[in-house]
Design a protein around this motif. Structure first.
Motif, PDB file in Angstrom:
ATOM      1  N   MET A  80       0.848  -1.186   0.000  1.00  6.69           N
ATOM      2  CA  MET A  80       0.000   0.000   0.000  1.00  6.69           C
ATOM      3  C   MET A  80       0.886   1.238   0.000  1.00  6.69           C
ATOM      4  SD  MET A  80      -2.996   1.147   2.708  1.00  6.69           S
ATOM      5  CE  MET A  80      -1.824   1.584   4.004  1.00  6.69           C
ATOM      6  N   THR A  81       0.550   2.200  -0.886  1.00  7.20           N
ATOM      7  CA  THR A  81       1.340   3.425  -0.955  1.00  7.20           C
ATOM      8  C   THR A  81       0.838   4.435   0.060  1.00  7.20           C
ATOM      9  OG1 THR A  81      -0.108   4.313  -2.647  1.00  7.20           O
ATOM     10  CG2 THR A  81       1.819   3.080  -3.394  1.00  7.20           C
ATOM     11  N   THR A  82       1.740   5.222   0.590  1.00  7.50           N
ATOM     12  CA  THR A  82       1.400   6.264   1.547  1.00  7.50           C
ATOM     13  C   THR A  82       1.403   7.613   0.846  1.00  7.50           C
ATOM     14  OG1 THR A  82       2.425   5.011   3.326  1.00  7.50           O
ATOM     15  CG2 THR A  82       2.039   7.354   3.725  1.00  7.50           C
ATOM     16  N   GLN A  83       0.335   8.385   1.030  1.00 10.27           N
ATOM     17  CA  GLN A  83       0.267   9.701   0.421  1.00 10.27           C
ATOM     18  C   GLN A  83       1.296  10.629   1.045  1.00 10.27           C
ATOM     19  OE1 GLN A  83      -3.756  11.027   0.895  1.00 10.27           O
ATOM     20  NE2 GLN A  83      -4.522   9.872  -0.860  1.00 10.27           N
ATOM     21  N   ASN A  84       1.938  11.435   0.216  1.00 11.63           N
ATOM     22  CA  ASN A  84       2.925  12.403   0.682  1.00 11.63           C
ATOM     23  C   ASN A  84       2.227  13.737   0.931  1.00 11.63           C
ATOM     24  OD1 ASN A  84       5.025  14.137   1.140  1.00 11.63           O
ATOM     25  ND2 ASN A  84       6.061  13.784  -0.821  1.00 11.63           N
ATOM     26  N   PRO A  85       2.131  14.188   2.182  1.00 12.49           N
ATOM     27  CA  PRO A  85       1.419  15.448   2.471  1.00 12.49           C
ATOM     28  C   PRO A  85       2.116  16.673   1.878  1.00 12.49           C
ATOM     29  CG  PRO A  85       2.580  14.671   4.413  1.00 12.49           C
ATOM     30  CD  PRO A  85       2.677  13.575   3.403  1.00 12.49           C
ATOM     31  N   ASP A  86       3.378  16.525   1.492  1.00  8.96           N
ATOM     32  CA  ASP A  86       4.123  17.649   0.929  1.00  8.96           C
ATOM     33  C   ASP A  86       4.171  17.623  -0.598  1.00  8.96           C
ATOM     34  OD1 ASP A  86       4.749  18.729   3.443  1.00  8.96           O
ATOM     35  OD2 ASP A  86       6.448  17.373   3.671  1.00  8.96           O
ATOM     36  N   ALA A  87       3.483  16.679  -1.219  1.00  7.17           N
ATOM     37  CA  ALA A  87       3.480  16.597  -2.673  1.00  7.17           C
ATOM     38  C   ALA A  87       2.557  17.662  -3.261  1.00  7.17           C
ATOM     39  CB  ALA A  87       3.034  15.216  -3.129  1.00  7.17           C
ATOM     40  N   ALA A  88       2.897  18.123  -4.463  1.00  9.31           N
ATOM     41  CA  ALA A  88       2.055  19.085  -5.172  1.00  9.31           C
ATOM     42  C   ALA A  88       2.299  18.949  -6.663  1.00  9.31           C
ATOM     43  CB  ALA A  88       2.338  20.511  -4.717  1.00  9.31           C
TER      44      ALA A  88
ATOM     45  N   GLY B  41       2.454  26.649   1.393  1.00  9.96           N
ATOM     46  CA  GLY B  41       1.254  27.301   1.904  1.00  9.96           C
ATOM     47  C   GLY B  41       0.203  26.279   2.281  1.00  9.96           C
ATOM     48  N   ALA B  42      -1.070  26.625   2.059  1.00  8.65           N
ATOM     49  CA  ALA B  42      -2.162  25.723   2.406  1.00  8.65           C
ATOM     50  C   ALA B  42      -2.179  24.512   1.474  1.00  8.65           C
ATOM     51  CB  ALA B  42      -3.490  26.465   2.330  1.00  8.65           C
ATOM     52  N   ARG B  43      -2.730  23.424   1.949  1.00 12.11           N
ATOM     53  CA  ARG B  43      -2.884  22.214   1.136  1.00 12.11           C
ATOM     54  C   ARG B  43      -4.295  22.167   0.566  1.00 12.11           C
ATOM     55  NH1 ARG B  43       2.097  22.984   3.153  1.00 12.11           N
ATOM     56  NH2 ARG B  43       3.349  21.064   3.218  1.00 12.11           N
ATOM     57  N   GLY B  44      -4.412  21.548  -0.615  1.00  8.93           N
ATOM     58  CA  GLY B  44      -5.719  21.425  -1.235  1.00  8.93           C
ATOM     59  C   GLY B  44      -5.636  21.685  -2.723  1.00  8.93           C
ATOM     60  N   THR B  45      -6.702  22.232  -3.281  1.00  7.13           N
ATOM     61  CA  THR B  45      -6.789  22.518  -4.711  1.00  7.13           C
ATOM     62  C   THR B  45      -7.148  23.977  -4.926  1.00  7.13           C
ATOM     63  OG1 THR B  45      -7.459  20.278  -5.334  1.00  7.13           O
ATOM     64  CG2 THR B  45      -8.070  22.045  -6.845  1.00  7.13           C
ATOM     65  N   THR B  46      -6.517  24.602  -5.907  1.00  7.48           N
ATOM     66  CA  THR B  46      -6.916  25.942  -6.321  1.00  7.48           C
ATOM     67  C   THR B  46      -6.850  26.031  -7.833  1.00  7.48           C
ATOM     68  OG1 THR B  46      -6.620  28.311  -5.929  1.00  7.48           O
ATOM     69  CG2 THR B  46      -4.615  27.005  -6.248  1.00  7.48           C
TER      70      THR B  46
ATOM     71  N   VAL C 122      -3.276  28.137  -1.616  1.00 12.04           N
ATOM     72  CA  VAL C 122      -2.577  26.921  -2.035  1.00 12.04           C
ATOM     73  C   VAL C 122      -1.455  27.303  -2.994  1.00 12.04           C
ATOM     74  CG1 VAL C 122      -2.808  24.717  -3.254  1.00 12.04           C
ATOM     75  CG2 VAL C 122      -4.657  25.530  -1.763  1.00 12.04           C
ATOM     76  N   GLY C 123      -0.246  26.798  -2.707  1.00  7.74           N
ATOM     77  CA  GLY C 123       0.900  27.095  -3.550  1.00  7.74           C
ATOM     78  C   GLY C 123       1.711  25.860  -3.868  1.00  7.74           C
ATOM     79  N   ILE C 124       2.721  26.083  -4.708  1.00  5.35           N
ATOM     80  CA  ILE C 124       3.642  25.011  -5.075  1.00  5.35           C
ATOM     81  C   ILE C 124       5.035  25.596  -5.194  1.00  5.35           C
ATOM     82  CG2 ILE C 124       3.213  25.315  -7.559  1.00  5.35           C
ATOM     83  CD1 ILE C 124       3.622  22.297  -7.904  1.00  5.35           C
ATOM     84  N   SER C 125       6.042  24.846  -4.790  1.00  7.56           N
ATOM     85  CA  SER C 125       7.436  25.283  -4.884  1.00  7.56           C
ATOM     86  C   SER C 125       8.260  24.151  -5.486  1.00  7.56           C
ATOM     87  CB  SER C 125       7.981  25.645  -3.498  1.00  7.56           C
ATOM     88  OG  SER C 125       8.057  24.493  -2.661  1.00  7.56           O
ATOM     89  N   GLY C 126       9.500  24.486  -5.801  1.00 10.77           N
ATOM     90  CA  GLY C 126      10.432  23.466  -6.265  1.00 10.77           C
ATOM     91  C   GLY C 126      10.268  23.067  -7.707  1.00 10.77           C
ATOM     92  N   ILE C 127       9.549  23.834  -8.514  1.00 13.61           N
ATOM     93  CA  ILE C 127       9.420  23.494  -9.940  1.00 13.61           C
ATOM     94  C   ILE C 127      10.345  24.395 -10.760  1.00 13.61           C
ATOM     95  CG2 ILE C 127       7.016  22.845  -9.559  1.00 13.61           C
ATOM     96  CD1 ILE C 127       6.249  25.313 -11.244  1.00 13.61           C
TER      97      ILE C 127
END
Length: 382
Positions: free
Chosen positions: A1-9, A25-30, A112-117
């Motif tokens: 079973m795979t574990t979801q990564n809370p820091d993935a985006a 920032g916040a987690r979720g969808t925007t 909701v944001g994303i970094s590291g791209i």
């Protein structure tokens, strides 16, 4: 079973392009229109500028968050961007004025944001293909099926045709007293006005009456204004017929008028000109503009995805009967109309932000130009 990564985006564009990164920032969808801003600094002023409502903002500068956030530099009461994209967020804050980190501020306001791209690759994509709808999916939502993510993005509303001023405008009128020798009352139609703009206007000697975007010409007349100001704001100017109609009444009454950004686009429409959507817009604090009257080049602060259509080869007749008008300022990167001046009525506007928070200050003289116009109109009426 795979574990979801809370820091993935993951960032998903409507054309199918995908960028995997880390949650910021916040987690979720925007969902929103993905645009890029080229300023090396001033991210706090960008985030709290109501003009960015509905937009997912990409910072082209790689290091963001170094100076944290403070209550003095906010341009409004909250962060307005729909989402935020950065390459390398600061690991710690390093500024004596900071009161919290940027990450904490984004979480607090639910952004909701994303970094590291690869933000350079994303910028090139937007520059070549144009601003487009996108979505950031982080935390548990990053594990959603790719087809489902794509569906949500493509079903989101496009920026063209949207009237967003009601979402960002004041709900009721308020008054800010003059902080210099008083000139008179100024009606400010709040289409997404920035705090620094209001401070500049009170410093000119105006008692500033901030009116909701739904204000009528009767509401404006009720304060016995010495002039009228239309602010910056988000959305498509072609969807703001009510505000254009009110502005035509202002111009018919020969009240001195000054508009910035959205106020420039609505002034163009009131004169009878058209507007159009730019491919990727102008956003940042390093945009070169030519003042055609003086030949002076200004480095200016911009945030606009729409522009006015007007002849650049000299004065022309207003299609709506306001006499001769001319393009007063032109963007040097692409020859976009950046300012309009009327010859026969006391009215002018610019597409950029002369309050210049967070800089530069080359265009600050425009506030003084407006004050002088108001005083000259008052003298002429005596």
């Amino acid at each position: 079973m795979t574990t979801q990564n809370p820091d993935a985006a993951v960032l998903v564009l409507e054309d199918g392009t995908r960028f995997a990164g880390r949650a910021y920032g916040a987690r979720g969808t925007t969902l929103g229109e993905v645009v890029f801003a080229t300023g090396m600094s001033g991210y706090q002023e960008t985030l709290t500028d109501p003009s960015y409502a509905g937009q997912i903002v990409l910072q082209t500068a790689p290091h963001i968050g170094n100076t944290g956030m403070n209550s003095q530099d906010n341009e409004s009461s909250k962060i307005w961007v729909a989402g935020y994209i950065v390459r390398d967020p600061a690991r710690r804050v390093s500024n004596w004025r900071a009161e919290e980190s940027l990450d904490d501020a984004l979480v607090r306001d639910g952004i909701v944001g994303i970094s590291g791209i690869d933000t350079r690759a994303l910028t090139r994509r937007i520059r070549d293909a144009g601003a487009m709808r996108g979505g950031i999916f982080s935390g548990a939502d990053a594990a959603l099926d790719g087809a489902e993510q794509q569906r949500r993005v493509t079903e989101a509303p496009e920026m063209a045709g949207q009237n967003l001023s009601a979402a960002v405008s004041a709900s009721e009128a308020r008054v800010l007293p003059a902080t210099a020798e008083r000139i008179g009352n100024l009606a400010v139609l709040d289409l997404g006005v920035k705090q620094s703009t209001l401070e500049n206007l009170t410093a000119l000697g105006f008692d500033v009456h901030v009116l909701p975007q739904s204000a009528t010409f009767a509401d404006i007349q009720a304060i016995e204004p010495a002039g009228v100001f239309y602010s910056n704001g988000p959305g498509d100017p072609s969807a703001s017929d009510t505000q254009v109609a009110v502005l035509r009444e202002v111009l018919d009454a020969r009240l001195p008028y000054f508009g910035i950004c959205f106020g420039n686009q609505l002034f163009g429409r009131a004169l009878g000109l058209g507007t159009y959507k730019l491919t990727f817009g102008h956003r940042g604090i390093n945009q070169p503009v030519l003042d055609r009257a003086t030949g002076r080049v200004e480095i200016t602060a911009h945030n606009h995805g729409f522009a006015v259509e007007a002849p650049l080869d000299g004065p022309f007749e207003s299609p709506n009967g306001y006499g001769l008008v001319e393009v007063s300022h032109v963007g040097l990167n692409d020859q976009v109309v950046e300012g309009i001046r009327a010859h026969g009525i006391p009215a002018f506007s610019v597409q950029y932000h002369p309050e210049a928070a967070a800089g530069p200050h080359d265009a600050h003289y425009l506030f003084t130009r407006f004050r002088d116009l108001v005083i000259a109109t008052q003298e002429a009426s005596k």
